[in-house]
Design a protein around this motif. Structure first.
Motif: not given
Ligand code: HPA
Ligand code: ZN
Length: 338
Positions: A226-237, A267-270
């Motif tokens: 879950p921390d990684l999902v938050r990071r992907l969303a925060d950084e819009q990877i 909020g991930v850029c899928v």
């Protein structure tokens, strides 16, 4: 509801050009090049496309690529894909190619890239489809072999936008290719990497932190962290997700079980992509339709997926703006007949 997906202006960011080789073209090339195939017919080939995991697919995929020998073969394969793009209203595509699959069989790097890039120029000129080329290193081979491939690519650098990493993920972590990606960045290439298709979330972290990639190909295993999902969303990877591929390779049992909607909601850029459409049962349009139906995506979610791909592309600001404007027109609905 299919939300007018046919008309939706699309950008594809995850397509292995060797994975677009349809059995009919594979047979035609085998015949004209005198290459023996272990199949009696086109139907026989299609029947063989039952996979239990990534490796069971790769074995068949590399065997199929053996028919590709001449510049015209690479042109014909790429042109056939671009015709599918036209049918699906793909406006821009970023294409992976695997030079080592060919150079290791004695086909010159130049033959491969000349055929692909000639088709891409024709695609831009005749079909209005813009494109970029991404050179992928085969991760089951050594880092030294990848470095040699990078050196071979340098004279063609003006035709290559980025480097990537594909093939067997398990046991071949991104860290293995750190020096190769350092060098690729130093000579001006952007980078992406397959990570978290079957492999653990840590491979996604390695791709970001060690290879410094701009987007992650697949990445669906991120939900285990879950921390990684938050990071992907925060950084819009961006994640280049390939739903039909994931089902064919048993990453998810059924498309209804896919986590694309969950990631979008987080909020991930899928983005939605086809991966190896000739092997996995559909090009990008079919991936969109199957996912929208199975996950009950609404029109706003479909629009978000299309816009994410524009944003995540290697186009410049003006190119992105043009495609966002095309999506604006799609949203406004069809122009009434005069
Ligand atoms: N994963 C890894 N390597 C690949 C794939 C894939 O889905 N398709 C072609 N090479
Ligand atoms: Zn892939």
């Amino acid at each position: 509801m299919d939300h007018d997906i046919d008309r939706l202006p699309k950008v594809e960011l995850h397509i292995h050009i060797e994975g677009s080789l349809e059995p009919e073209l594979m047979f035609a090339m085998a015949e004209r090049n005198g290459v023996a195939l272990p199949y009696a017919s086109v139907e026989d080939v299609r029947r063989a496309y039952e996979f239990s995991d990534l490796q069971s697919f790769l074995d068949i995929y590399y065997a199929g690529a053996r028919v590709l020998l001449t510049e015209q073969d690479f042109y014909d394969m790429t042109w056939a894909y671009l015709e599918r793009c036209r049918n699906d209203n793909v406006r821009h595509t970023e294409i992976f190619f695997d030079p080592q699959t060919h150079t290791d069989r004695g086909v010159a790097f130049e033959t491969v890239i000349d055929g692909i890039s000639r088709a891409l120029s024709d695609g831009e000129r005749l079909l209005g489809i813009s494109s970029r080329l991404i050179l992928c290193f085969l991760r089951h081979l050594s880092a030294e072999a990848a470095m040699a491939t990078l050196e071979q690519a340098l004279p063609f650098g003006d035709r290559i936008a980025a480097v990537g990493l594909d093939s067997s993920e398990t046991g071949h972590p991104p860290a293995k290719f750190r020096a190769v990606f350092d060098r690729a960045r130093a000579v001006g290439f952007a980078s992406v990497a397959h990570a978290g298709e079957e492999g653990p979330p840590d491979y996604i972290r390695q791709a970001l932190d060690l290879l410094k990639v701009r987007r992650i190909d697949h990445g669906v295993q991120c939900v285990r962290d879950p921390d990684l999902v938050r990071r992907l969303a925060d950084e819009q990877i961006p994640l280049t997700v390939c739903p039909l591929s994931n089902v064919k390779l048993c990453v998810f049992d059924r498309i209804e079980d896919h986590n694309l909607k969950q990631l979008l909601g987080a909020g991930v850029c899928v983005t939605v992509n086809s991966d190896d459409p000739a092997y996995f049962g559909g090009y990008i349009g079919r991936n969109f339709r199957a996912t929208a139906r199975a996950l009950d995506l609404d029109r706003t979610e479909i629009e978000q997926l299309a816009r994410n791909a524009v944003t995540a592309s290697f186009l410049d600001a003006a190119g992105k703006q043009r495609l966002h404007a095309e999506i604006d027109r799609w949203r406004a609905g069809p122009v009434p007949e005069a």
